[in-house]
Each structure stands twice: as structure tokens, then as C-alpha cells.
Design an enzyme around this catalytic site. Structure first.
Site, PDB file in Angstrom:
ATOM      1  N   HIS A   8      50.273  44.143  47.672  1.00 31.73           N
ATOM      2  CA  HIS A   8      51.757  44.206  47.796  1.00 31.73           C
ATOM      3  C   HIS A   8      52.134  43.069  48.853  1.00 31.73           C
ATOM      4  CE1 HIS A   8      50.714  45.913  51.957  1.00 31.73           C
ATOM      5  NE2 HIS A   8      49.754  46.278  51.385  1.00 31.73           N
ATOM      6  N   GLU A  86      45.885  52.953  50.208  1.00 30.68           N
ATOM      7  CA  GLU A  86      44.714  52.298  50.873  1.00 30.68           C
ATOM      8  C   GLU A  86      43.975  53.506  51.314  1.00 30.68           C
ATOM      9  OE1 GLU A  86      42.535  50.223  51.483  1.00 30.68           O
ATOM     10  OE2 GLU A  86      44.568  48.693  52.268  1.00 30.68           O
TER      11      GLU A  86
END
Length: 346
Positions: A8, A86
Site C-alpha cells: 500500500h 497485516e
């Protein structure tokens, strides 16, 4: 199948140096611009994507949405998959890595409600679930069409999860089935397959996974290239079947038996064996037999590593001054150009 494993864009917690595993840290203005540029770059230099998967955390989903917005593929949407979130830092969410690795870890464990960091084994299981339930079944689609319909897939996630995902994919690959791009070798030197390096914000790992038959037919008019051969002498499968992709040197590497997820992340350089321009771990630990037996192995496929931590789209990008670039991006905010155009119109 053509794959992009993408991290990201920059977040508020990245700038602050805080651990943000499950924290839903927002993109900064600079991170938004990184994602927008990546969207432009992929649309201009690669074939249209057919699928986009993303972590449901906003930093990954918004980055993925910026990619989707620039694609010409009709009805392309972003599929969010919780497995791609994550690593959960538990008690250390929102704290610095120095606190996590500091001398007070034992004291932290006695704190009320203490939750430890998600284990590497748990990360590996999530990566396996994504591979088996979402990604690898798409290879069956291509096989049904005789290789004529190739999927181009972007996976937008987080640095630690992507590293685990790559290692779990690498574990599935057969011996002598990995080829490394000449450009990667030229820019990075010897490559340790299990540890390709970290992902920068919007950095991407680009892979091509082809059936051996498809790959062999594309190479039928080319000669094998030894590691010592001149790069100008090589004409390769990637040049033929993947327009505008990096050139590839024919170095067949035996993927390493990956270290167990509980082992140390890196090995000293003196514990590496070099095979051509590719390094493999010498004293790596074999995975448990029971662990390997349940995995779907990619027998009959050839994988090419085309780009590692690609950042070509960030060339010339500068952070906005005055703290603007580091500030949280607001989708409703106007750019300066839009503001003044509207002011003139009113």
C-alpha cells in the site's frame, strides 16, 4: 498468470514510525499520490488487470481502488480478503518497534489484557489460505482454456504479509522452475529467493507463472543462455509472450527449502551458495513433511521474477511541502488546481 504483489501507499503511522498491523491507518496525501501514479504506470505499461485482491484495511483497499480506477477492464472491482491483513502486533499496535524490541518485553507480558504479536506460523497459515482458496484456483481457469486466457492479478497488501505470501508461494514451486530477470540481477546482484527484500510503499514484486508447455513453446526458437553470456545475446520467453516486460536471462535456479517460519528471518552472507546469479540458502531447514503434503504444489509451471520492489512509477515524485504531504488524505479535499478553477467559475 501474471502477478503483482503490491504494498500500500504511505500512511500516517508510517510517517510517525508506529507499528500498524491491524490499526486502520490512513493514507497520507503523499501515499495517495504514490497509489495514483502506480495506477497510471500499470495502465500505461502492462496489459489490463483481470482481478484485484486487497486487504480490507483502508490503506490497502484505497491503494487498490486507485489501480482499479485506471484500468480499462470492464466491471473490474476490488475483492477484499481478510487473510491479506497485516501482521497483528497485539499489545504493540501504535507503539514503536523500539518499544517492541526493547528491554521491557517481559514486563509488558504482565500488563492487563496483554496480547502478543501474531506468530510467523499464523502468518504462513493465512498466506496458505489465500493461495489455496483464491489465487491458485485461477490457474485452473487458464488450464481449461488451454492457456489462451491469462489472468493478470494485483494483490495489494502489507509488507510483512507480502513477504510471507511470497515465501509460501515459493515453497510450492518445483526444482529448476524459477527464472530471474536480467534487470533484477543487474540492479540487485545475487538474489536470495526466500528473501527478495522489503517492499517500499507501492513497491511491487512482478511475477509470471506459466505452464511448462506454454513456456516451452515460447522458448522454442531461443537458445539457452549461460550466466556468463552477454545480455545482448539473450532472447527470452518474456520478450515473446509479455510485451513491455523486463528482459529475462535463462538462469534456472533450484528454489531453496524455505526456513521454518519460526526461524530467524535472515542468514549471514557466508551461509549462502551461489548458483549462477542466484543464491540459495545452504543450511536452510526442510519444512515438515506433514506441512508440505497438504500444499498444492505447482508441478509443471515455470515462474519468472520480473521486477523486485518496483518503484519506476515514483520517479520524480516529491513530497508536498509544509507538512501537506505527511497529512492524512481526505477524499473530499480539493487540489489547489480544482479550488482555483472553481473560484474563477463562481
Amino acid at each position: 498468470m501474471h502477478l503483482f504483489l503490491i504494498r500500500h501507499g504511505e500512511t500516517v503511522d508510517n510517517v510517525a514510525g508506529l507499528l500498524a498491523g491491524r490499526r486502520d491507518s490512513a493514507l497520507t496525501n503523499h501515499g495517495y499520490e504514490q497509489g495514483r501514479r502506480l495506477g497510471d504506470y500499470l495502465a500505461d505499461t502492462r496489459q489490463p488487470l483481470t482481478r484485484i485482491f486487497a486487504s480490507p484495511l483502508q490503506r490497502a483497499y484505497k491503494t487498490a481502488s486507485l489501480l482499479a480506477a485506471k484500468q480499462s477492464t470492464r466491471d473490474l472491482t476490488v475483492s477484499t480478503v481478510p487473510y491479506l491483513m497485516e501482521r497483528d502486533f497485539g499489545f504493540y499496535e501504535g507503539k514503536t518497534n523500539a518499544v517492541r524490541k526493547g528491554p521491557d518485553r517481559e514486563r509488558h507480558k504482565k500488563e492487563p489484557g496483554f496480547v502478543d504479536v501474531e506468530s510467523k506460523d499464523a502468518l504462513a497459515r493465512r498466506a496458505d489460505m489465500f493461495l489455496d482458496q483464491h489465487l491458485l484456483p485461477m490457474l485452473d481457469d487458464e488450464a481449461d482454456f488451454g492457456g489462451a486466457a491469462e489472468h493478470l492479478v494485483a494483490i495489494v497488501s502489507h509488507g510483512i504479509l507480502l513477504s510471507s505470501l511470497w515465501r509460501r508461494l515459493l515453497l510450492r514451486l518445483g526444482p529448476k522452475s524459477v527464472t530471474v530477470s536480467r534487470d533484477v540481477v543487474a540492479s540487485q546482484g545475487p538474489v536470495v529467493l526466500a528473501h527478495l527484500g522489503g517492499w517500499s510503499n507501492t513497491g511491487f514484486l512482478e511475477l509470471s507463472v506459466q505452464s511448462a508447455e506454454t513456456d516451452a513453446s515460447s522458448r522454442s526458437n531461443t537458445a539457452a543462455v549461460s550466466p556468463a553470456a552477454s545480455s545482448e545475446d539473450a532472447v527470452t520467453a518474456a520478450d515473446v509472450s509479455l510485451p513491455r516486460s523486463p528482459s529475462v536471462t535463462a538462469i534456472d535456479a533450484v528454489p531453496p527449502q524455505l526456513m521454518t517460519e519460526s526461524s530467524e528471518a535472515e542468514l549471514p552472507t557466508d551461509q549462502l551458495d551461489t548458483v549462477g546469479d542466484v543464491s540459495v540458502t545452504k543450511d536452510a531447514v526442510d519444512p515438515e513433511r506433514s506441512e508440505v503434503e497438504h500444499l498444492r504444489l505447482l508441478a509443471g509451471y515455470h515462474t519468472t521474477i520480473l521486477v523486485v520492489n518496483g518503484q519506476q512509477h515514483l520517479t520524480g515524485l516529491k513530497r508536498q511541502r509544509g507538512g501537506i504531504g505527511r497529512a492524512e488524505h481526505d477524499d473530499k479535499q480539493q487540489t489547489m488546481t480544482t479550488f482555483f478553477k472553481r473560484a474563477r467559475k463562481d
